[in-house]
Each structure stands twice: as C-alpha cells, then as structure tokens.
Enzyme design. Structure first.
Site, PDB file in Angstrom:
ATOM      1  N   PHE A   1       0.807  -1.216   0.000  1.00  0.00           N
ATOM      2  CA  PHE A   1       0.000   0.000   0.000  1.00  0.00           C
ATOM      3  C   PHE A   1       0.846   1.275   0.000  1.00  0.00           C
ATOM      4  O   PHE A   1       0.510   2.261   0.662  1.00  0.00           O
ATOM      5  CB  PHE A   1      -0.975   0.000   1.194  1.00  0.00           C
ATOM      6  CG  PHE A   1      -1.433  -1.372   1.584  1.00  0.00           C
ATOM      7  CD1 PHE A   1      -2.100  -2.175   0.665  1.00  0.00           C
ATOM      8  CD2 PHE A   1      -1.154  -1.901   2.831  1.00  0.00           C
ATOM      9  CE1 PHE A   1      -2.507  -3.461   0.999  1.00  0.00           C
ATOM     10  CE2 PHE A   1      -1.545  -3.183   3.174  1.00  0.00           C
ATOM     11  CZ  PHE A   1      -2.227  -3.967   2.255  1.00  0.00           C
ATOM     12  N   CYS A   2       1.973   1.241  -0.728  1.00  0.00           N
ATOM     13  CA  CYS A   2       2.894   2.399  -0.778  1.00  0.00           C
ATOM     14  C   CYS A   2       3.397   2.750   0.614  1.00  0.00           C
ATOM     15  O   CYS A   2       3.681   3.913   0.908  1.00  0.00           O
ATOM     16  CB  CYS A   2       2.247   3.609  -1.428  1.00  0.00           C
ATOM     17  SG  CYS A   2       1.803   3.375  -3.156  1.00  0.00           S
ATOM     18  N   ASN A   3       3.514   1.758   1.469  1.00  0.00           N
ATOM     19  CA  ASN A   3       3.939   1.979   2.854  1.00  0.00           C
ATOM     20  C   ASN A   3       4.967   0.907   3.219  1.00  0.00           C
ATOM     21  O   ASN A   3       4.671  -0.020   3.985  1.00  0.00           O
ATOM     22  CB  ASN A   3       2.720   1.906   3.782  1.00  0.00           C
ATOM     23  CG  ASN A   3       2.991   2.478   5.160  1.00  0.00           C
ATOM     24  OD1 ASN A   3       4.047   2.250   5.729  1.00  0.00           O
ATOM     25  ND2 ASN A   3       2.037   3.230   5.680  1.00  0.00           N
TER      26      ASN A   3
END
Length: 472
Positions: free
Chosen positions: A399-401
């Site tokens: 999640f782009c994390n």
C-alpha cells in the site's frame, strides 16, 4: 414515489456487542438513496482508504453548476474568469472552515493530490547539513520520498521505529528522537495521523509536543480525515496533506496542502511557473512570487473540479463525520473479533491481523495475512484473485507503505540491504518479482480491507465468510 427502505438483517449478537451501530442507521438510508449503484451492481466495496465513493447528488449538483454559466481560465479579470475565481476562492474558504483552520493563520493550497502537497513541502523546505528530517516507519511513500530532498542538502534523516505487535510508536523513544532537534536549525517531523498500512492512529498530541521541541510538523491526514474530525486550530500543525477523493470520491485530481502562514514563509521554491508569480522577466532575469497560496499552485488549477470539493464537503457535513467514525469503529471491531478465532482443523490460526487488535486509536482499516494449515503464508495475490471472483474490492501489497510492511512482515535491514545490493547495476531492472524471489519464504505484502461512509454489516459479514473459505 419513494419506497420505504428496509435495512439488511443485522446479527443480534453483533448489536449486543456493538449497540452504537444502531445509532448510525441513517447511513443505511443514505446508501439506498445516494449509493444504490453499489448494491445494484453487486459490489462489496472494502477499499475506502484507496478511494472514497461519491454520492449521486454530488454529481448532479456539480453538473448543474457547470451547465449554469460559462467558466474561463481564472488567471484573468474577464467576466468568465472572475466567475470561476469567485467559486475557487469560496471553496478555499470552505476548506479552511471545514478543518477549523483560522483564515488569518492558514492558507489552503490546491494541488493534484496529497502526494503533490507533500512534494511542495519537501522540495521547498530549507533542509541543511545541521538540519533534521524525522519520520515514522509507517509513512506513505510520498512522505518517505521527501528524504531525497533532505539527503540532497546533507540533512540528517532518522526513522522512528514501530513496536510490535500493535505497530505503535513507543512514547518514551519518540521523546528521545524529538530531543535530537537543534532549535536554531530547520527540523521537520512527518507522520501519518492514521497509518494507511495498519489503520493505527498516531496521537495528534505529538504536534504541540514536537513544535515545543523545535520541530516543524508535517501531518499526512489523507487516510485520517475521511472518517475522523481534524481540528487544525486545536492541534496547529504546520503542514497538512489531504486528498479529497479519499474523503468523498469526487472529484479526483484535487488535493490540498493546509499550511500555517508562518511555516509557509520558511519554504523556498526551487522554481516558478505560470500562476505562481506577480512579475517575471526574461531580460531582467528576475521573478517575484505571488503571495500566499498562489505561489504554490503551479500553472492553471483544476478550476472546473475545485467547486465540486465544496459540494463534497457540504455533503459530508450533512452526513456527519462522527456518525461515519462510529459506524467504522463498530464494524472494524467486530471484524477483528470475527477473524482472530478462525483456525484450521489442526489448530493453526488462519488469520494474522497487523496492528492494534482493539478499537482504541485505530481507524476502519484492517490489514492481515492468511495462513495455510502448515503455517505458511497464503500469497496475498491469490487472496485478491479469489476476492475478485466474489466481487469483493479490497487491496493487497504494502500500500505504498514499505516501512509498515517491513515491520509487520519481520523483514530485517540486513536482508533488505543484501537483497538490494544484488541489483545495484540498474535500479530499473529490480522488479517486484525480483524482490519476491530475493526474500523467498517470507511474505511480500498483506491484505487490506478498509471501511467508509456507507459500509454495512453485510459488507464485513460477507468478507468474513469469504475468509472462512480458506479454512482447511
């Protein structure tokens, strides 16, 4: 003639544990009236952190507005320009009012999305060799990316780790990190009000604490504000990044940077563009930035879409963000309670939920992985493919994390550095498949469901039943 709305049956056992859910009945009525395309198409939508959903009335009101007049490029004083300029400025005031940001102290800068809002801060912040960029492990990549601006100016970059299993920050350790600031230098502290990986909500009380210790504070509120109230005047962050489509679905392509005027004055833009200056000269080789928000709104803003933001905010006010928060809290709490006891025939747990297992300071995001009877992780891509067959929209990956994923999945610094060192010749040749192969035997992502404005008990119940199909 309107028909009487009949709510889907809700498990009495659920209501006995989460009685507050009954006070959110108006959201069922809202779903039937304004979001009926969800049920007509048979969707189970569980990706509100990825994108909010829009109400049909938002579209109708915006279309009526566009049909009502002629709107020209706002960078002029002609009649069509003045008309749209008035609407854009009215929307700007509405944004400040909604977040209770005093107009004399804050400006609302319209951007393409939260990522561009964050980039505006990163590229213009006065990082220097004696300065410091401090951020938590579970930041979105758009916040992580600011480290490259800090690195270019030889500033110190420090990550605050998360503590397992709840994926929160140890308060005593945070104080030690905040004490590293040199008050005479430029220090920027960035963190998410709500992690888009785990759903953990980090205390807004960190803002005044960090400011008192010499930090400018950048708050990523993109995952927080769709279901929570943010009172800027109470907490007084220096910068706040927001994406409106994550709040109410429409329009896309419009975000916002809320900036304290004093903090904004510290920024030094590395370039200028159309709309950002009062005067620029080719032969004189000079330019003068426009005051306030205009200096940061590069080129022509998305002026036809910006009025739809005001429409969306009024829609949200009519619904009540506190009601949305209460519903998401009930549903997320029940879902966690329903998933954790699931076990295979041999007793092996089916589900591992990452982050807090209660509803204290956590949002309506539940991130997990599924495991087979031998305790091996079930590939999140396989889960996503199966969910698609059930018309369930969820999200998988990190999640782009990456910091949140690395913490949850127990990926160590040494193995990651060793993995990347094998692909130093060309960054573009290092793919996700290369990464999956490199850390063979460990998970490379997770499964995330996130709740929002018209989530229902039936939505989460259907998802819980879907998960149960993996029992063996």
């Amino acid at each position: 003639m309107d028909t009487l709305f009949e709510t889907s049956p809700v498990d009495p056992e659920f209501l006995s544990v989460w009685p507050a859910y009954q006070s959110t009945h108006q959201l069922d009525v809202l779903r039937d009236k304004e979001y009926s395309h969800l049920d007509h198409s048979g969707h189970i939508y569980l990706d509100y952190t990825g994108a909010g959903l829009y109400a049909t009335s938002q579209l109708r009101e915006h279309l009526t507005l566009l049909e009502s007049d002629v709107f020209g490029n706002p960078h002029s004083r002609n009649p069509t320009s003045r008309t749209i300029t008035d609407l854009v400025e009215r929307c700007r005031r509405k944004v400040l009012s909604y977040f209770n940001a005093p107009e004399g102290e804050y400006v609302a800068i319209f951007t393409a999305n939260a990522s561009q809002a964050l980039k505006l801060v990163g590229e213009a912040y006065p990082f220097a060799p004696d300065g410091h960029y401090l951020l938590t492990f579970d930041n979105h990549n758009s916040v992580n990316g600011i480290r490259e601006f800090a690195r270019a100016q030889h500033a110190t970059i420090t990550y605050v780790p998360l503590s397992l299993p709840d994926m929160r920050v140890n308060e005593e350790r945070l104080h030690e990190y905040l004490a590293l600031a040199q008050p005479s230098d430029h220090n920027l502290f960035a963190y998410p009000a709500q992690s888009n990986f785990s759903g953990v909500q980090h205390p807004l009380e960190w803002i005044p604490r960090a400011k008192a210790m010499g930090w400018d504070v950048l708050l990523d509120a993109a995952a927080f504000v769709p279901t929570n109230r943010l009172d800027v005047n109470q907490w007084r962050p220096d910068f706040v990044a927001i994406s409106f489509y994550k709040i109410f679905g429409y329009p896309t392509g419009v975000g916002c940077l809320l900036a304290n005027r004093h903090a904004l004055a510290k920024l030094r833009r590395p370039w200028f563009a159309g709309g950002t200056i009062t005067v620029a000269s080719v032969q004189g080789d000079r330019y003068f930035l426009a005051p306030g928000a205009s200096a940061f709104e590069d080129g022509t803003p998305n002026y036809l879409s910006i009025p739809a933001v005001e429409i969306g905010l009024r829609h949200l006010e009519a619904v009540g963000v506190d009601v949305i928060h209460k519903r998401c809290e009930c549903l997320a709490g029940w879902l966690i309670q329903k998933l954790l006891p699931l076990r295979h025939a041999n007793g092996t747990p089916l589900v591992r939920v990452y982050g807090a297992l209660d509803t204290r300071r956590r949002g309506g995001t539940v991130t997990m992985n599924l495991f087979d009877p031998a305790g091996r992780i079930i590939d999140h891509l396989r889960v996503e493919e199966a969910a698609t067959q059930h018309r369930i929209s969820l999200r998988t990956g990190c999640f782009c994390n990456p910091g949140g994923g690395e913490t949850a999945l127990h990926l160590s610094k040494s193995e990651l550095v060793g993995c990347f060192s094998q692909h130093q010749q060309d960054d573009s040749q290092f793919t996700v498949d290369d990464f999956r192969h490199c850390i063979d035997g460990k998970g490379t992502g997770a499964v995330r469901v996130s709740l929002g404005i018209v989530s229902t008990f039936e939505d989460v119940s259907r998802f819980a039943e879907f998960v149960g199909e993996f029992l063996g």
